[in-house]
Write an enzyme that holds these catalytic residues in place. Sequence first.
Site, PDB file in Angstrom:
ATOM      1  N   TYR A 314       0.883  -1.162   0.000  1.00 22.83           N
ATOM      2  CA  TYR A 314       0.000   0.000   0.000  1.00 22.83           C
ATOM      3  C   TYR A 314       0.923   1.215   0.000  1.00 22.83           C
ATOM      4  O   TYR A 314       1.921   1.229   0.711  1.00 22.83           O
ATOM      5  CB  TYR A 314      -0.856   0.053   1.268  1.00 22.83           C
ATOM      6  N   ASP A 342      -7.675  -1.263  -4.230  1.00 23.90           N
ATOM      7  CA  ASP A 342      -9.121  -1.404  -4.068  1.00 23.90           C
ATOM      8  C   ASP A 342      -9.630  -0.958  -2.702  1.00 23.90           C
ATOM      9  O   ASP A 342     -10.754  -1.275  -2.319  1.00 23.90           O
ATOM     10  CB  ASP A 342      -9.565  -2.847  -4.355  1.00 23.90           C
ATOM     11  N   HIS A 434     -11.566  -6.522  -2.887  1.00 23.93           N
ATOM     12  CA  HIS A 434     -11.057  -6.611  -1.517  1.00 23.93           C
ATOM     13  C   HIS A 434     -11.953  -7.500  -0.659  1.00 23.93           C
ATOM     14  O   HIS A 434     -12.185  -7.232   0.524  1.00 23.93           O
ATOM     15  CB  HIS A 434     -10.926  -5.224  -0.893  1.00 23.93           C
TER      16      HIS A 434
END
Length: 555
Positions: A314, A342, A434
């Site tokens: 991330y 996502d 996700h």
Amino acid sequence: MLRTRSLFSSCLTDSLPRQRRLFNTLRPRQPRIRSVAITATVLATVLATGIAIHTALRPRVLLEEFSGYPTVTKTGSDQELISYDEVQKHKTKDDCWVIIDGTVYDVTEFLAQHPGGEGIILANAGKDATKIFKPLHPPDALDMLEEHQRLGPVDPLSMPEVVEEITDEDRRIEEARKRLPPVDAMLLLQDFEDWGAKVLSGTAWAYYRSAADSEHTFNENSNSYERYWLRPRILRKVGSGDTKTSFLGIDTESPFFISPAAMAKLGHPLGEVNITRAAGRLGLVQAISANASCGLDEMMEERLPGQPVIYQIYLNKNRQASEALLKKVEKLKPAAVMFTVDVPWQSKRTLDARAKHVVAPVVEDTEPQLKPSKSPLGVSEAIGGYQDPNLSWDDIPFIRKHISVPIIVKGVQTVEDVDLCVKAGVEGVLLSNHGGRSCDYAAAPIDILYEIRCLRPDIFDKIDVLVDGGIRTGADVVKALALGAKAVGIGRPILYANGTHGQEGVERACQILQEEINNTMRNAGATKISEIVPEMCGPAGPWVGQNRPPYVPNP
């Protein structure tokens, strides 16, 4: 029944969730050692090292000799011990100390940088935070603190006594563990989920199972596979064959990988290490979560020689932090990196939010400018506060600048964005919403895969397409492969299996899926993955009129 213990000594018994203490409840309990005296030598050693004295070993007569405790005590080695009374004075946003594993840390400067936000730290300011810290953080999490922020060991004799009651949840888990079937009795992935609901802590179950809002996407992810049926071909020799395949140049024994699901320590004290070991033994690919509860180095060291892993990333709001992480990942050379896109904005994950008081109670208004939280953090919010919501297509070149391995964009949810990923030059896309934990009413990934097959089949020749979400059987995997997926990701079932049976559970879950893939593909007329072709799968119902897939030739 009550248990009395030193709060500081909880780092020995409560540093992981309660399920760690209950995980092996069927083992004979060791009798506690009791002592009425302690030698000066032992006491000096304890004071010099900061090692906690368990309540059972703390001599009552010794404690009664002290009417109070100084702010700082010096040992024979001139190492200063900080009293618990002193720690309690530092519990505001401008002056925040916490105790973790017997060491006092000044985290005032770190509050704004904490990935989970400052609220959860302030809720535990001036206290021993070991119990809540350990399950949510890898062992190297404290390495980011500067040396001046490590104030020193807490005085173990100054720690208060607490009385902890064995809760109804403790009793529930212990009784469920006694009834838990052996791992070989698990025949379906659903078996692990059913038993996970019984033996996992409320916090673990809520985090693993939670989904966004009313959970329509979560349910649709699984239900959508019922809309696609197989068309087996007959009279094909299927007496031999295998499930070996590859994606992005990564060889694997079976066409599925372990998705980057976080917080495995909530289910088992060894956490993601169990998953790494299981994947290595079975020749499978593990995608390591950026929010893993084990350290990256720790998991990488557990790999077998040549064992491939994918690392999830991330991007941090602080791009310098992301740059440092990418450089570290580049040195470790995973088989690929998985850029997760996502979760652009944190949704309410309903089950997790209902259990949030277990993770972070409401923050006290320690300062006028600090308003109490109306919605205390669940696990998902507690670990995801660092993620940048302002992602753009320019971030792919940023990652490419620091990474030489293939890039997979995880969370693509339209045909149009798959095409843009091709143009951006990434090597793979993972169709994913996700696990239904982000945008409720987002389309099921298998439906997006079907759209690509029907509308843009040329894309499969330009990029490796992966899919996850709702896959619970080997037949689901075969359907996705037939429609064009190179491999599929499995997330929640692995967490459930780890929570019920540890590494053996993870291995058994993967074996179940591999067996079902093998059985289904052979009964459909394929002996290897390359023989699973689009004409073998399509919409349920008769293939006539508009229901006939455009990629299926007329008979």
